[in-house]
Scaffold this active site. Structure first.
Site, PDB file in Angstrom:
ATOM      1  N   HIS A 159     -51.207  78.615  14.032  1.00  0.00           N
ATOM      2  CA  HIS A 159     -51.188  79.782  13.141  1.00  0.00           C
ATOM      3  C   HIS A 159     -49.755  80.240  12.877  1.00  0.00           C
ATOM      4  O   HIS A 159     -49.377  80.522  11.732  1.00  0.00           O
ATOM      5  CB  HIS A 159     -52.002  80.918  13.776  1.00  0.00           C
ATOM      6  CG  HIS A 159     -51.869  82.239  13.082  1.00  0.00           C
ATOM      7  ND1 HIS A 159     -52.779  82.693  12.155  1.00  0.00           N
ATOM      8  CD2 HIS A 159     -50.923  83.217  13.193  1.00  0.00           C
ATOM      9  CE1 HIS A 159     -52.406  83.879  11.718  1.00  0.00           C
ATOM     10  NE2 HIS A 159     -51.282  84.228  12.340  1.00  0.00           N
ATOM     11  N   GLU A 160     -48.952  80.320  13.929  1.00  0.00           N
ATOM     12  CA  GLU A 160     -47.565  80.763  13.763  1.00  0.00           C
ATOM     13  C   GLU A 160     -46.746  79.731  12.990  1.00  0.00           C
ATOM     14  O   GLU A 160     -45.871  80.091  12.193  1.00  0.00           O
ATOM     15  CB  GLU A 160     -46.942  81.042  15.128  1.00  0.00           C
ATOM     16  CG  GLU A 160     -47.638  82.124  15.943  1.00  0.00           C
ATOM     17  CD  GLU A 160     -47.783  83.445  15.191  1.00  0.00           C
ATOM     18  OE1 GLU A 160     -46.977  83.713  14.280  1.00  0.00           O
ATOM     19  OE2 GLU A 160     -48.709  84.204  15.520  1.00  0.00           O
TER      20      GLU A 160
ATOM     21  N   HIS B 191     -47.259  80.357   9.356  1.00  0.00           N
ATOM     22  CA  HIS B 191     -46.427  81.439   8.817  1.00  0.00           C
ATOM     23  C   HIS B 191     -45.043  80.911   8.433  1.00  0.00           C
ATOM     24  O   HIS B 191     -44.504  81.249   7.381  1.00  0.00           O
ATOM     25  CB  HIS B 191     -46.268  82.553   9.853  1.00  0.00           C
ATOM     26  CG  HIS B 191     -47.377  83.556   9.845  1.00  0.00           C
ATOM     27  ND1 HIS B 191     -47.811  84.187   8.703  1.00  0.00           N
ATOM     28  CD2 HIS B 191     -48.142  84.050  10.857  1.00  0.00           C
ATOM     29  CE1 HIS B 191     -48.786  85.026   9.002  1.00  0.00           C
ATOM     30  NE2 HIS B 191     -49.010  84.961  10.304  1.00  0.00           N
TER      31      HIS B 191
ATOM     32  N   GLU C  12     -52.111  86.827   6.645  1.00  0.00           N
ATOM     33  CA  GLU C  12     -52.773  86.506   7.912  1.00  0.00           C
ATOM     34  C   GLU C  12     -53.960  85.570   7.672  1.00  0.00           C
ATOM     35  O   GLU C  12     -54.151  84.588   8.402  1.00  0.00           O
ATOM     36  CB  GLU C  12     -53.232  87.779   8.622  1.00  0.00           C
ATOM     37  CG  GLU C  12     -52.115  88.579   9.270  1.00  0.00           C
ATOM     38  CD  GLU C  12     -51.343  87.773  10.294  1.00  0.00           C
ATOM     39  OE1 GLU C  12     -51.957  87.098  11.137  1.00  0.00           O
ATOM     40  OE2 GLU C  12     -50.104  87.802  10.235  1.00  0.00           O
TER      41      GLU C  12
END
Length: 300
Positions: free
Chosen positions: A131-132, A135, A202
């Site tokens: 997930h990071e 980003h 997100e």
């Protein structure tokens, strides 16, 4: 409509709102001055925000020899994503959480708290790391910097309206109420758009992260665990620096966790529901990092 399209539309709306406020005030010079100051401030933040936020949270470099499994997971998932490996950091904080920073994939960093290392399995932690990475890959830092620039300029214009806008004409009494309303409502409206963009990013990072790891269920399980623990553990650095809250995978602040206009993060249940839909996708890869262990890291 895709999450990226929504983000661009919100940025366009914020830009249009900026122009509208400037036109209302009628002070072209003040509008330009406010924008230039906000732009310079946010350019500085863009180039230095990673160093600043890592310092705020007292993050320390995570070395390969200290945590070889975590290092290997980050390395492998970065390769899956087709991007350089970000610099890993560890934060000595009991609240389970994580964030990414850095102005582009070549200068990215991922920070994990000791709390998140204690409660997640390697598989779940891999979902969080993916997930990071999403980003960083999506250049969300750049997107949020652009919105912060415009929102900052709007706030400055609002202050300009409050103190100087009504003095441009002889109708001081007639314009005073309008200027007060602008000075109050403009920053709030800008903040709401920023929060909408943050929540949109997100959802997008959840989706892209699931593609990178090939396991949406692992991220869904991680979000459920993190959310359940984080609300009972304070993050004092985050409470003292609430402007950084949007960076974390789960809000580190002890506010009411609802999916409304004033939340920087979507409701966890909504994110989990979207991830579980992805888990039924036939072409979703499985097991993209080797030798998964089901136990936690038990950081000491």
């Amino acid at each position: 409509m895709s999450g990226l399209t929504k983000t661009y539309l919100l940025i366009a709306a914020l830009t249009a709102f900026f122009g509208f406020i400037g036109a209302m005030i009628g002070g072209q010079q003040g509008m330009i001055t406010a924008f230039v100051i906000a732009f310079v401030m946010n350019i500085f933040a863009y180039w230095n925000s990673d160093k600043v936020v890592l310092k705020i949270y007292k993050a320390q470099p995570l070395e390969r020899n200290d945590f070889p499994r975590i290092y290997k997971i980050i390395e492998t998932l970065a390769a899956n994503a087709g991007m350089p490996m970000p610099k890993p950091y560890i934060i000595d904080n009991p609240q389970p959480n994580a964030f990414a920073t850095g102005r582009n994939p070549e200068n990215g960093a991922i920070a994990l708290t000791t709390g998140i290392m204690n409660i997640l399995s390697e598989e779940e932690l891999g979902g969080v790391i993916a997930h990071e990475l999403a980003h960083i890959k999506n250049r969300d830092t750049l997107i949020m910097t652009v919105t912060a620039t415009i929102a900052g300029a709007i706030s400055m214009l609002a202050n300009f309206a409050m103190f100087f806008g009504h003095s441009r004409s002889g109708e001081r009494n007639g314009n005073a109420l309008v200027m007060i309303m602008v000075s109050i409502l403009a920053p709030v409206a800008a903040m709401l758009v920023q929060m909408c963009i943050s929540r949109t990013r997100e959802y997008q990072a959840d989706r892209v992260g699931a593609e990178i790891s090939g396991n949406p269920g692992a991220l869904a399980a991680a979000l459920q665990k993190i959310s359940g623990h984080a609300k009972n553990i304070s993050n004092h650095e985050a409470e003292n620096n609430p402007a950084t809250a949007h960076m974390f995978i789960i809000s580190p602040l002890h506010g009411r966790s609802v999916d409304n206009l004033f939340s920087t993060h979507p409701k966890t249940e909504n994110r989990i529901a979207e991830l579980m839909k992805l888990s039924t996708t036939p072409n979703m890869r499985k097991g993209t990092f080797p030798e998964i262990k089901k136990g936690t890291f038990s950081y000491r």
